[in-house]
Design a protein around this motif. Structure first.
Motif, PDB file in Angstrom:
ATOM      1  N   SER A  55       0.826  -1.207   0.000  1.00  0.00           N
ATOM      2  CA  SER A  55       0.000   0.000   0.000  1.00  0.00           C
ATOM      3  C   SER A  55       0.862   1.260   0.000  1.00  0.00           C
ATOM      4  CB  SER A  55      -0.925  -0.010   1.216  1.00  0.00           C
ATOM      5  OG  SER A  55      -1.702   1.142   1.264  1.00  0.00           O
ATOM      6  N   THR A  56       1.895   1.279   0.815  1.00  0.00           N
ATOM      7  CA  THR A  56       2.795   2.433   0.881  1.00  0.00           C
ATOM      8  C   THR A  56       3.457   2.684  -0.470  1.00  0.00           C
ATOM      9  OG1 THR A  56       3.220   2.091   3.228  1.00  0.00           O
ATOM     10  CG2 THR A  56       4.859   3.366   2.014  1.00  0.00           C
ATOM     11  N   LEU A  73       0.636   3.687  -3.208  1.00  0.00           N
ATOM     12  CA  LEU A  73       0.057   5.017  -3.014  1.00  0.00           C
ATOM     13  C   LEU A  73       1.087   6.136  -3.131  1.00  0.00           C
ATOM     14  CD1 LEU A  73      -2.505   4.195  -0.190  1.00  0.00           C
ATOM     15  CD2 LEU A  73      -2.937   4.522  -2.645  1.00  0.00           C
ATOM     16  N   GLN A 109      -0.972  10.386  -8.149  1.00  0.00           N
ATOM     17  CA  GLN A 109      -2.422  10.266  -8.309  1.00  0.00           C
ATOM     18  C   GLN A 109      -2.979   8.883  -7.993  1.00  0.00           C
ATOM     19  OE1 GLN A 109      -3.203  11.705 -12.287  1.00  0.00           O
ATOM     20  NE2 GLN A 109      -2.912  13.835 -11.661  1.00  0.00           N
ATOM     21  N   ALA A 110      -2.191   8.019  -7.364  1.00  0.00           N
ATOM     22  CA  ALA A 110      -2.662   6.679  -7.039  1.00  0.00           C
ATOM     23  C   ALA A 110      -3.674   6.728  -5.893  1.00  0.00           C
ATOM     24  CB  ALA A 110      -1.493   5.778  -6.658  1.00  0.00           C
ATOM     25  N   GLN A 111      -4.650   5.859  -5.994  1.00  0.00           N
ATOM     26  CA  GLN A 111      -5.681   5.709  -4.969  1.00  0.00           C
ATOM     27  C   GLN A 111      -5.934   4.228  -4.752  1.00  0.00           C
ATOM     28  OE1 GLN A 111      -9.225   8.167  -5.583  1.00  0.00           O
ATOM     29  NE2 GLN A 111      -8.097   9.220  -7.215  1.00  0.00           N
ATOM     30  N   MET A 112      -6.648   3.912  -3.661  1.00  0.00           N
ATOM     31  CA  MET A 112      -7.007   2.538  -3.384  1.00  0.00           C
ATOM     32  C   MET A 112      -8.512   2.444  -3.232  1.00  0.00           C
ATOM     33  SD  MET A 112      -6.147   0.027  -0.174  1.00  0.00           S
ATOM     34  CE  MET A 112      -7.695   0.291   0.686  1.00  0.00           C
ATOM     35  N   LYS A 113      -9.083   1.363  -3.756  1.00  0.00           N
ATOM     36  CA  LYS A 113     -10.487   1.051  -3.516  1.00  0.00           C
ATOM     37  C   LYS A 113     -10.562  -0.447  -3.257  1.00  0.00           C
ATOM     38  CE  LYS A 113     -11.486   0.501  -8.454  1.00  0.00           C
ATOM     39  NZ  LYS A 113     -12.260   1.015  -9.582  1.00  0.00           N
ATOM     40  N   THR A 161      -4.974   4.520 -10.819  1.00  0.00           N
ATOM     41  CA  THR A 161      -4.955   5.936 -11.175  1.00  0.00           C
ATOM     42  C   THR A 161      -6.198   6.110 -12.036  1.00  0.00           C
ATOM     43  OG1 THR A 161      -3.452   5.477 -13.007  1.00  0.00           O
ATOM     44  CG2 THR A 161      -2.474   6.302 -10.976  1.00  0.00           C
ATOM     45  N   GLN A 162      -6.072   6.014 -13.344  1.00  0.00           N
ATOM     46  CA  GLN A 162      -7.259   5.979 -14.196  1.00  0.00           C
ATOM     47  C   GLN A 162      -7.714   4.539 -14.401  1.00  0.00           C
ATOM     48  OE1 GLN A 162      -6.300   8.135 -17.765  1.00  0.00           O
ATOM     49  NE2 GLN A 162      -6.536  10.113 -16.761  1.00  0.00           N
ATOM     50  N   PHE A 221      -5.421  -0.941  -6.441  1.00  0.00           N
ATOM     51  CA  PHE A 221      -4.727   0.335  -6.536  1.00  0.00           C
ATOM     52  C   PHE A 221      -4.860   0.831  -7.977  1.00  0.00           C
ATOM     53  CE2 PHE A 221      -2.898  -2.068  -3.095  1.00  0.00           C
ATOM     54  CZ  PHE A 221      -2.928  -1.146  -2.063  1.00  0.00           C
TER      55      PHE A 221
END
Length: 75
Positions: free
Chosen positions: A18-19, A22, A26-30, A40-41, A38
């Motif tokens: 995760s570290t 992220l 622009q990286a995100q997690m769902k 971006t687009q 993980f």
């Protein structure tokens, strides 16, 4: 019906992945199907895996401590 959560936030391997993921721009997690995704687009990584096992191997894996995170079908 919601998928069960298939990871532990306290898992040191998850925390490391995760570290790193992220830290990307622009990286995100769902959570997708109970597992962290993980993105971006588009999704670039999932944390965790599943293995489909049938037959006699199910009993062997069920007794193996390394297989605790394996999804066993046919149990």
């Amino acid at each position: 019906m919601a998928h069960p959560v298939m990871y532990d936030d306290a898992d040191p391997h998850f925390q490391r992945v995760s570290t790193l993921a992220l830290a990307l721009p622009q990286a995100q997690m769902k959570v997708s199907h109970g597992r962290p995704a993980f993105f971006t687009q588009k999704v670039f990584a999932y944390y965790g895996a599943s293995v489909k096992v049938e037959g006699a191997d199910v009993d062997v894996l069920a007794q193996d401590a390394r297989a605790l995170n394996v999804t066993l079908s046919g149990c």
